[in-house]
Design a protein around this motif. Structure first.
Motif, short mmCIF file in Angstrom:
data_model
loop_
_atom_site.label_atom_id
_atom_site.label_comp_id
_atom_site.label_asym_id
_atom_site.label_seq_id
_atom_site.Cartn_x
_atom_site.Cartn_y
_atom_site.Cartn_z
N LEU B 30 0.83 -1.21 0.00
CA LEU B 30 0.00 0.00 0.00
C LEU B 30 0.86 1.26 0.00
CD1 LEU B 30 -2.74 -1.08 2.58
CD2 LEU B 30 -3.05 -0.78 0.14
N VAL B 42 -4.91 5.35 0.67
CA VAL B 42 -4.75 3.96 1.06
C VAL B 42 -5.14 3.78 2.52
CG1 VAL B 42 -2.92 3.53 -0.61
CG2 VAL B 42 -2.32 4.16 1.72
N ILE B 52 -7.67 0.69 -1.40
CA ILE B 52 -7.09 1.81 -2.14
C ILE B 52 -8.23 2.53 -2.82
CG2 ILE B 52 -5.55 2.47 -4.02
CD1 ILE B 52 -3.93 -0.02 -3.51
#
Lengths: 368, 198
Positions: B30, B42, B52
Motif C-alpha cells: 500500500l 490507502v 485503495i
C-alpha cells in the motif's frame, strides 16, 4: 482449412450428462469442439437483488440456496462479513461447530462430485455408493439442524444452538464408515482402466495459466499450487487444526479427481481433531434480536474455501435493517464460464460433460 | 494406479508451498502504491485486508502495479449503485498468494452514461464480471471483447440491479399481473426497490 464448416448444437440443460441447470452452444467440427459458449441463467433467482430487500437475518434463509451441494459456505461467509463490519466476536465453540459443519458439507459435495465423474464415464456403481454414503451426512445434518440440505443454522455471532449430546458420537460413526468406504471408491474408480483412459491428460493446464484465469480450489491445487484459504487466510477454527493441503502436479482431469478424493480423507481428519479439541462455552455471541438486527455502515469481504474453490461475500452496509449490496463470489463464475470455454476447445463432444465434471462446475453459484 | 499400502486419509505427495511470487507485506504494498501514484488514498484495515481509493483514470496503473507486486489473483469485481451520490462504485478485489492479503481498489464513476475502461488486458477473469455488470447495471466497459448477452434473455427493461429498478412494478407492467398485495407488505417493497434503510 481456413473455411471449414462447423455445426452448432445445443448441449444441455436437458442433456443427461450435464452438471446442473446450464447448457452449452457447441460449434462442432465433426466430433471436435471448435468453439464452446456457456449458456448460464436457467437458475437465476436474482438473490443479490432480493437480499437488498430482506432484513439481515431473513437473508440467512436465502444464502444457502446459492450453492446446492455445498450450502454451508454461504452461511459462514455471509455471517463472517457481517461479523467483521459489526466487530462481533464469535465464541470459540461456535467456530469449532462451524468447522465441523463445513467439513461435513465438503465431504458430501466431494462424494457427489466423484459420483458425477463416475456417471460421466459410464461407471454408474460409483454414484450409487457415494450418494448413498452422502445420505448419512445429510442424516447428521438433520439431527443437528432439523434440515437435510439447506440448514440455515449458522448466523452472525455463532450458530443457532449447541450440538445434541449424542451427536459427536454419531459423527464419528459416519466418519468411520466413510473412511472404510474410501478404498472401495479407489478400487472401483481409480484402478479402472477406463478412468485412466478418460481422465489422464484430459484438459490440462499449468499453474501460471490457472492463476491468470482465477482458477481456485481443488482445480488450482491440481496444478501444483499449495494454496488453501483454510490455511492461508484462516477462518473458523482452522488455525488450531492440523491438516495437509493436497496438491498434484499434472493439472489434468485425473489430478483434479485425485485432489478431491484425498481431500475427503483430510476432512475426516479435521472433523475428528475438531471433535477432540472442542472447547466448552457458549455457542452464540450476544446479538440484537433478529427483527431489530442492524449493521453499522461499512463493508467487508469474507472468504472461505468451498469444495469447488474460493467462495467470497462482499457485503456493503449503509446502516439500517437491510444490506445495501451483497455480492457473491462463486468459484464457478470464473472456472465455469471463461475457463471452461477455453479448455473445451479441441476436445470431443463426448468429453464435454466429463471436463465439466472434473472442473466441478456448480451452475447455481454462477446464476445466484 | 495400484498401491497396496496406500493410506487413503493421507496426501500422496503434498508439495509444500512451492509457489512464492513475492513476500512483500500488505502495508508495504500500500505504501509503495501511495509513493508511486499521486492522488490515491490507502487504508490498511488489518494485516490481510487493504483498501485503495483511486480516480477511475488511474485505476489501470494501480492494478498493473499491484499485479507486479504479486497481487495476481483477481478475486472479484463488484459494482455498487450509489444512487444518493449519483455515482456507481466499482471495487476490484485482488489477492496475493505471496503476501496472503487482499486489496480492494475502489473507484467511482458518474451514474449518467456510465463507462469505465475494461481491465481485461490486465486481469483476464474480469471478462465475465464486466459482462455481468454491463447487463445488470448498464455500465459500459470499452475494451472488453465480450460484452454479449449473459443471463437476461430478450430483456427490454432498465438494468435490473440498479437501485431505481422496482422489480414488483416492472413485473406488474410487463406481465400484467393483477394481484392484490397484502397491506402489511413492507414499505420498501412498494417504494423504490429496497432503498429504504431507515
Amino acid at each position: 482449412m481456413s473455411d471449414f464448416k462447423t455445426t452448432e448444437i445445443i448441449f444441455g440443460p436437458q442433456h443427461p450428462g450435464i452438471h446442473g441447470n446450464f447448457g452449452f452452444r457447441l460449434e462442432l467440427d465433426g466430433d471436435m469442439v471448435h468453439r464452446a459458449r456457456v449458456v448460464p441463467g436457467y437458475l437465476h433467482r436474482a438473490f443479490e437483488k432480493l437480499m437488498e430487500q430482506r432484513t439481515w437475518m431473513q437473508n440467512i434463509a436465502i444464502v444457502p440456496r446459492i450453492c446446492v451441494p455445498d450450502p454451508d459456505v454461504n452461511e459462514v461467509a455471509y455471517s463472517m462479513a457481517i461479523e467483521e463490519i459489526m466487530g462481533l466476536e464469535v465464541p470459540r465453540r461456535a467456530d469449532y461447530i462451524r468447522t465441523i459443519i463445513l467439513e461435513l458439507s465438503r465431504i458430501g459435495s466431494h462424494l457427489m462430485g466423484l459420483g458425477g465423474l463416475g456417471g460421466a464415464i459410464g461407471l454408474y456403481t460409483l454414484p450409487m455408493w457415494t450418494n448413498g454414503d452422502r445420505d448419512y451426512i445429510l442424516d447428521l445434518f438433520e439431527q443437528l439442524t432439523g434440515a437435510r440440505v439447506y440448514h440455515i443454522f449458522i448466523w452472525p455471532g455463532g450458530v443457532r444452538w449447541d450440538m445434541p449430546d449424542n451427536w459427536p458420537r454419531k459423527v464419528r460413526k459416519v466418519l468411520d464408515h466413510i473412511e472404510k468406504q474410501l478404498p472401495s471408491y479407489w478400487s472401483i474408480f481409480f484402478e479402472s482402466k477406463v478412468t485412466d483412459a478418460r481422465l489422464i491428460g484430459l484438459s490440462p493446464f499449468d499453474s501460471d495459466w490457472a492463476i491468470a484465469n482465477s482458477v481456485t480450489g481443488p482445480n488450482l491445487r491440481a496444478t501444483g499450487v499449495s494454496y488453501d484459504i483454510r490455511r492461508d487466510d484462516p477462518y473458523a477454527a482452522y488455525e488450531d487444526l492440523d491438516f495437509d493441503v493436497i496438491t498434484r502436479k499434472d493439472g489434468d482431469g485425473m489430478a483434479r479427481a485425485l485432489v478431491r478424493y484425498f481431500e475427503v480423507g483430510q476432512s475426516i481428519r479435521i472433523i475428528r481433531e475438531a471433535l477432540d479439541k472442542m472447547p466448552s462455552g457458549p455457542v452464540r455471541a450476544k446479538t440484537p434480536p433478529p427483527m431489530a438486527f442492524m449493521v453499522p455502515p461499512g463493508d467487508a469481504h469474507a472468504r472461505v474455501e468451498s469444495s469447488k474453490g474460493e467462495y467470497g461475500y462482499y457485503v456493503v452496509s449503509k446502516g439500517g435493517k437491510y444490506p445495501y449490496r451483497v455480492h457473491v463470489r462463486g468459484p464457478s463464475f470464473t472456472h465455469g464460464i471463461d475457463v471452461l470455454e477455453q479448455v473445451l476447445r479441441g476436445y470431443e463432444i463426448s468429453d464435454t460433460a466429463l471436463i465439466t465434471g472434473t472442473l466441478d462446475v456448480c451452475p447455481p453459484d454462477i446464476d445466484r | 494406479m495400484v498401491e497396496d499400502s496406500l493410506d487413503h486419509t493421507k496426501a500422496m505427495d503434498p508439495l509444500k508451498g512451492d509457489y512464492k511470487p513475492g513476500s512483500i507485506k500488505l502495508e508495504g504494498a500500500l505504501e509503495r502504491i501511495k509513493r508511486l501514484i499521486d492522488g490515491v488514498e490507502v487504508e490498511a484495515r488489518s494485516i490481510k485486508r487493504g483498501v485503495i481509493k483511486v480516480d477511475p483514470k488511474l485505476k489501470d496503473l494501480v492494478l498493473k502495479n499491484l499485479k507486479e507486486m504479486g497481487f495476481d489473483h483477481f478475486v472479484l469485481l463488484t459494482c455498487i449503485d450509489l444512487i444518493d451520490e449519483d455515482r456507481f462504485e466499482l471495487v476490484y478485489h485482488t489477492w496475493s498468494y505471496g503476501t496472503k492479503g487482499l486489496i480492494m481498489v475502489k473507484t467511482t464513476i458518474d451514474r449518467e452514461d456510465p463507462s469505465i475502461g475494461s481491465v481485461v488486458p490486465i486481469f483476464r477473469p474480469a471478462i465475465t464480471y464486466e459482462r455481468e455488470i454491463k447487463e445488470m447495471f448498464g455500465v459500459d466497459f470499452p475494451g472488453n471483447p465480450r460484452l454479449t448477452q449473459f443471463i437476461l434473455e430478450d430483456w427490454e427493461g432498465p438494468p435490473p440491479m440498479r437501485k431505481d429498478f422496482n422489480a414488483l412494478q416492472y413485473s406488474v407492467e410487463r406481465f400484467g399481473t393483477d394481484i392484490r398485495y397484502p397491506k402489511s407488505l413492507p414499505p420498501h417493497l412498494l417504494n423504490d426497490g429496497g432503498d429504504d434503510n431507515e
